[in-house]
Write a protein that holds these residues in place. Structure first.
Motif, PDB file in Angstrom:
ATOM      1  N   VAL A 161      -6.982   2.785   4.024  1.00 14.38           N
ATOM      2  CA  VAL A 161      -7.645   4.059   3.722  1.00 14.38           C
ATOM      3  C   VAL A 161      -9.027   4.090   4.380  1.00 14.38           C
ATOM      4  CG1 VAL A 161      -8.588   5.511   1.867  1.00 14.38           C
ATOM      5  CG2 VAL A 161      -6.358   4.428   1.581  1.00 14.38           C
TER       6      VAL A 161
ATOM      7  N   SER B 154      -2.888   5.024 -17.626  1.00 12.90           N
ATOM      8  CA  SER B 154      -3.223   4.224 -18.812  1.00 12.90           C
ATOM      9  C   SER B 154      -4.073   3.011 -18.466  1.00 12.90           C
ATOM     10  CB  SER B 154      -1.945   3.722 -19.501  1.00 12.90           C
ATOM     11  OG  SER B 154      -1.109   4.793 -19.809  1.00 12.90           O
ATOM     12  N   PHE B 155      -4.326   2.808 -17.191  1.00 15.94           N
ATOM     13  CA  PHE B 155      -4.992   1.592 -16.731  1.00 15.94           C
ATOM     14  C   PHE B 155      -6.464   1.807 -16.386  1.00 15.94           C
ATOM     15  CE2 PHE B 155      -0.639   0.429 -16.383  1.00 15.94           C
ATOM     16  CZ  PHE B 155      -0.560  -0.944 -16.299  1.00 15.94           C
ATOM     17  N   ILE B 156      -7.026   2.923 -16.819  1.00 23.39           N
ATOM     18  CA  ILE B 156      -8.389   3.210 -16.392  1.00 23.39           C
ATOM     19  C   ILE B 156      -9.393   2.705 -17.414  1.00 23.39           C
ATOM     20  CG2 ILE B 156      -9.912   4.968 -15.487  1.00 23.39           C
ATOM     21  CD1 ILE B 156      -7.505   6.748 -15.179  1.00 23.39           C
TER      22      ILE B 156
ATOM     23  N   LEU C 245      -9.720  15.259  -7.349  1.00 20.68           N
ATOM     24  CA  LEU C 245      -9.063  14.208  -8.134  1.00 20.68           C
ATOM     25  C   LEU C 245     -10.056  13.560  -9.098  1.00 20.68           C
ATOM     26  CD1 LEU C 245      -6.108  13.385  -7.656  1.00 20.68           C
ATOM     27  CD2 LEU C 245      -6.913  11.415  -6.385  1.00 20.68           C
TER      28      LEU C 245
ATOM     29  N   SER D   5     -12.602   6.695  -1.133  1.00 23.93           N
ATOM     30  CA  SER D   5     -11.424   5.921  -0.706  1.00 23.93           C
ATOM     31  C   SER D   5     -10.679   5.326  -1.895  1.00 23.93           C
ATOM     32  CB  SER D   5     -11.852   4.784   0.226  1.00 23.93           C
ATOM     33  OG  SER D   5     -12.504   5.308   1.348  1.00 23.93           O
ATOM     34  N   LEU D   6     -11.427   4.861  -2.898  1.00 24.73           N
ATOM     35  CA  LEU D   6     -10.790   4.286  -4.080  1.00 24.73           C
ATOM     36  C   LEU D   6     -10.039   5.380  -4.841  1.00 24.73           C
ATOM     37  CD1 LEU D   6     -10.430   1.670  -5.669  1.00 24.73           C
ATOM     38  CD2 LEU D   6     -12.537   2.176  -6.911  1.00 24.73           C
ATOM     39  N   MET D   7     -10.640   6.549  -4.886  1.00 24.29           N
ATOM     40  CA  MET D   7     -10.001   7.695  -5.546  1.00 24.29           C
ATOM     41  C   MET D   7      -8.696   8.043  -4.837  1.00 24.29           C
ATOM     42  SD  MET D   7     -10.871   9.572  -8.170  1.00 24.29           S
ATOM     43  CE  MET D   7      -9.335   8.828  -8.615  1.00 24.29           C
ATOM     44  N   GLU D   8      -8.740   8.022  -3.512  1.00 22.30           N
ATOM     45  CA  GLU D   8      -7.562   8.332  -2.697  1.00 22.30           C
ATOM     46  C   GLU D   8      -6.466   7.281  -2.952  1.00 22.30           C
ATOM     47  OE1 GLU D   8      -9.207   9.338   1.154  1.00 22.30           O
ATOM     48  OE2 GLU D   8      -7.217   8.991   2.030  1.00 22.30           O
ATOM     49  N   THR D   9      -6.850   6.004  -2.972  1.00 28.29           N
ATOM     50  CA  THR D   9      -5.902   4.921  -3.222  1.00 28.29           C
ATOM     51  C   THR D   9      -5.273   5.091  -4.605  1.00 28.29           C
ATOM     52  OG1 THR D   9      -7.393   3.515  -1.933  1.00 28.29           O
ATOM     53  CG2 THR D   9      -5.657   2.404  -3.148  1.00 28.29           C
ATOM     54  N   PHE D  10      -6.088   5.467  -5.576  1.00 26.25           N
ATOM     55  CA  PHE D  10      -5.591   5.711  -6.931  1.00 26.25           C
ATOM     56  C   PHE D  10      -4.604   6.885  -6.926  1.00 26.25           C
ATOM     57  CE2 PHE D  10      -5.818   7.836 -11.067  1.00 26.25           C
ATOM     58  CZ  PHE D  10      -5.658   6.778 -11.952  1.00 26.25           C
ATOM     59  N   GLY D  11      -4.950   7.946  -6.201  1.00 24.62           N
ATOM     60  CA  GLY D  11      -4.064   9.111  -6.110  1.00 24.62           C
ATOM     61  C   GLY D  11      -2.705   8.725  -5.547  1.00 24.62           C
ATOM     62  N   ASP D  12      -2.694   7.873  -4.518  1.00 21.48           N
ATOM     63  CA  ASP D  12      -1.438   7.403  -3.917  1.00 21.48           C
ATOM     64  C   ASP D  12      -0.605   6.680  -4.970  1.00 21.48           C
ATOM     65  OD1 ASP D  12      -2.510   8.352  -1.584  1.00 21.48           O
ATOM     66  OD2 ASP D  12      -2.954   6.395  -0.709  1.00 21.48           O
ATOM     67  N   GLN D  13      -1.273   5.833  -5.771  1.00 18.99           N
ATOM     68  CA  GLN D  13      -0.571   5.048  -6.786  1.00 18.99           C
ATOM     69  C   GLN D  13      -0.074   5.931  -7.934  1.00 18.99           C
ATOM     70  OE1 GLN D  13      -0.143   1.447  -6.665  1.00 18.99           O
ATOM     71  NE2 GLN D  13       1.334   2.166  -8.171  1.00 18.99           N
TER      72      GLN D  13
ATOM     73  N   GLN E  95       2.180   5.977 -15.086  1.00 19.21           N
ATOM     74  CA  GLN E  95       1.564   5.066 -16.058  1.00 19.21           C
ATOM     75  C   GLN E  95       0.206   4.567 -15.571  1.00 19.21           C
ATOM     76  OE1 GLN E  95       4.362   1.973 -17.405  1.00 19.21           O
ATOM     77  NE2 GLN E  95       4.100   2.871 -19.435  1.00 19.21           N
ATOM     78  N   THR E  96      -0.069   4.732 -14.287  1.00 17.63           N
ATOM     79  CA  THR E  96      -1.352   4.336 -13.711  1.00 17.63           C
ATOM     80  C   THR E  96      -2.523   4.876 -14.541  1.00 17.63           C
ATOM     81  OG1 THR E  96      -0.290   4.412 -11.548  1.00 17.63           O
ATOM     82  CG2 THR E  96      -2.676   4.269 -11.541  1.00 17.63           C
TER      83      THR E  96
ATOM     84  N   PHE F  87      -6.232  -0.368   0.488  1.00 17.79           N
ATOM     85  CA  PHE F  87      -7.590   0.188   0.469  1.00 17.79           C
ATOM     86  C   PHE F  87      -8.250   0.071   1.854  1.00 17.79           C
ATOM     87  CE2 PHE F  87     -12.196  -0.539  -0.505  1.00 17.79           C
ATOM     88  CZ  PHE F  87     -12.491   0.721  -0.990  1.00 17.79           C
TER      89      PHE F  87
ATOM     90  N   LEU G 124      -5.259  -2.600  -8.827  1.00 13.66           N
ATOM     91  CA  LEU G 124      -5.940  -1.435  -8.268  1.00 13.66           C
ATOM     92  C   LEU G 124      -7.113  -0.971  -9.129  1.00 13.66           C
ATOM     93  CD1 LEU G 124      -6.294   1.114  -6.502  1.00 13.66           C
ATOM     94  CD2 LEU G 124      -4.474   2.187  -7.831  1.00 13.66           C
TER      95      LEU G 124
ATOM     96  N   ILE H  28      -0.809  -2.385 -10.882  1.00 10.68           N
ATOM     97  CA  ILE H  28      -1.755  -1.301 -11.195  1.00 10.68           C
ATOM     98  C   ILE H  28      -3.105  -1.871 -11.640  1.00 10.68           C
ATOM     99  CG2 ILE H  28      -2.118   0.842 -12.466  1.00 10.68           C
ATOM    100  CD1 ILE H  28       0.860   1.171 -12.698  1.00 10.68           C
TER     101      ILE H  28
ATOM    102  N   ASN I  96       3.533   6.177  -9.742  1.00 13.62           N
ATOM    103  CA  ASN I  96       3.695   5.731 -11.122  1.00 13.62           C
ATOM    104  C   ASN I  96       2.691   6.401 -12.062  1.00 13.62           C
ATOM    105  OD1 ASN I  96       3.907   4.355 -13.531  1.00 13.62           O
ATOM    106  ND2 ASN I  96       4.220   2.379 -12.547  1.00 13.62           N
TER     107      ASN I  96
END
Lengths: 288, 288
Positions: free
Chosen positions: A254, B213-215, A279, B196-204, B210-211, A251, A185, A182, B208
């Motif tokens: 995507v 908590s990693f922002i 999102l 695209s990064l937002m989409e990748t994050f949404g997939d993750q 817990q993702t 990525f 990412l 994570i 999970n």
């Protein structure tokens, strides 16, 4: 902070000096023991008035209740192992590195039984580096991830949790493999993107100098991370290669889907942008 | 602003209402003529106290010396053509759209001879939209690109340049094809990356939780653009598809090189990161 009378900080760059500032201001009764491998950094810390002096060796940190290791990820295991032997009974070591599995593997069973190591990762930082860049409030309101092993005593985990909470962070326990995947990412990929966008811009600038007139706030914001510390980020990329590769490949997939939609199915653009926008607004805390 | 006594603004969102605010504050002698196709936006502008009333039709803007068209790129040509016929002799029209070649093609030779059109693109904006998001100082210190045609009278170009300079922007004349190609890199690609990064994050996140908590700050910063206005960005992507595709494909190539280096030649990481870091620090105005 109740179990910490002597606190050690190894590495006095952005993170280490931010911890130093926060503890000095809010917990002046705690004895600080500081070490940095670079004499120049030690001089800077002293010149900034952050500390009267730094220790001359890691061995001088032996009476600390907690030592926070704030060196590039690739050097964490070496420092932890070097420190551990001389520490007093019950001492706890932690770190702030961005990649965890490799450090855990490297440390392995090489620590003496009287010392505990609780790997950590505060989600805080900045593209500036060095002791001058530190900020007392750097950790306030940020997540700090802890990655204890199954064998780590609860008291050691709680000491590290108590430390970060006292600095205003919100702690969260996670698994090392999950952490690395994570973090790849949410932190390492954004850096790789910034480096790549900067490179793409450089290619364009070489062809057309007018490119420089086209920079708006959004572009500056997206390349800010590319100005991050080179040593720190080389180390992170080396130490979390597998997870970073996997997230970067996802990525790229995507992005390839975006290309296909741009080229073949523009009618899907609105829905695709809308999906990300919803999102993003949710994550940024805005009403959608 | 010396040649402008009557100024028209069509479209009163973020950019239009920022122009409105700046002109009202600094050039109170200029008569403003406002139009927006949405009644709700007109009501918002009136409720915010930005103007007593909006015009009921484009035809009411006929006596303007300059009209700035601030609608999504896909609608610019239609509005410009609709406006032009009724305008007084010597009137100048300009716009603020992010994609230029398509608008120039669509307008073509469909304007009457007594009116000039000078396409423009201020490098300013934000992810917030609507009249409430406007800011008087939005253009201060920003680049404003102008894309005059070979047939455009110098006096018309100078009127538009004078207008933007009066709002604090730095103007720069560029060629339409070049504009679209570079804007695709410095503005449209950063948005596509954020989506695209937002989409990748949404997939993750779906895999999970817990993702969340990693922002950290860096991640928030790199997805901020993903919260941009959906209609505006759908229109830009539709109107600058070829250039955006080409820049995105170049960017994917750069990412693929990173993957190869991560996997096969980690010894090159330091040099590669260093190259981007030097460029970024130079661009961000820091001493390297």
């Amino acid at each position: 902070m109740e179990h910490i009378r002597h606190l050690g900080i190894v590495g006095l760059g952005l993170l280490g000096s931010s911890i130093l500032r926060a503890v000095k201001s809010n917990y002046p009764h705690i004895h600080l023991h500081l070490f940095d491998g670079s004499r120049q950094v030690c001089h800077e810390v002293e010149a900034l008035g952050l500390a009267p002096r730094c220790a001359g060796s890691l061995a001088e940190l032996h009476e600390c209740d907690l030592v926070v290791v704030c060196v590039p990820t690739g050097a964490v295991a070496t420092v932890v192992i070097a420190l551990a032997e001389g520490m007093k009974r019950g001492a706890v070591l932690t770190d702030v590195g961005s990649a965890k599995q490799m450090v855990i593997n490297e440390v392995g069973d090489r620590l003496p039984a009287h010392v505990s190591f609780v790997p950590g990762h505060p989600m805080a930082g900045g593209e500036q580096s060095g002791p001058g860049a530190g900020r007392e409030d750097l950790f306030a309101g940020k997540s700090c991830l802890l990655i204890p092993l199954a064998t780590t005593p609860t008291s050691a985990i709680e000491r590290v949790e108590g430390f970060w909470r006292a600095l205003g962070a919100v702690t969260c326990r996670v698994d090392a493999r999950q952490h690395d995947h994570i973090a790849a990412l949410t932190s390492h990929l954004p850096h790789l993107i910034a480096f790549s966008l900067m490179e793409t811009f450089g290619d364009q600038l070489a062809i057309n100098p007018q490119t420089g007139s086209f920079i708006g706030r959004s572009f500056f914001e997206q390349i800010r991370l590319a100005s991050s510390d080179v040593t720190v980020w080389t180390s992170i990329f080396e130490d979390n290669t597998a997870a970073l590769l996997s997230q970067t490949e996802h990525f790229i997939e995507v992005l390839n889907q975006w290309c296909a939609i741009l080229q073949e199915r523009p009618v899907e653009l609105h829905g695709k942008i809308s999906h990300s926008s919803v999102l993003a607004n949710r994550l940024l805390g805005r009403v959608v």
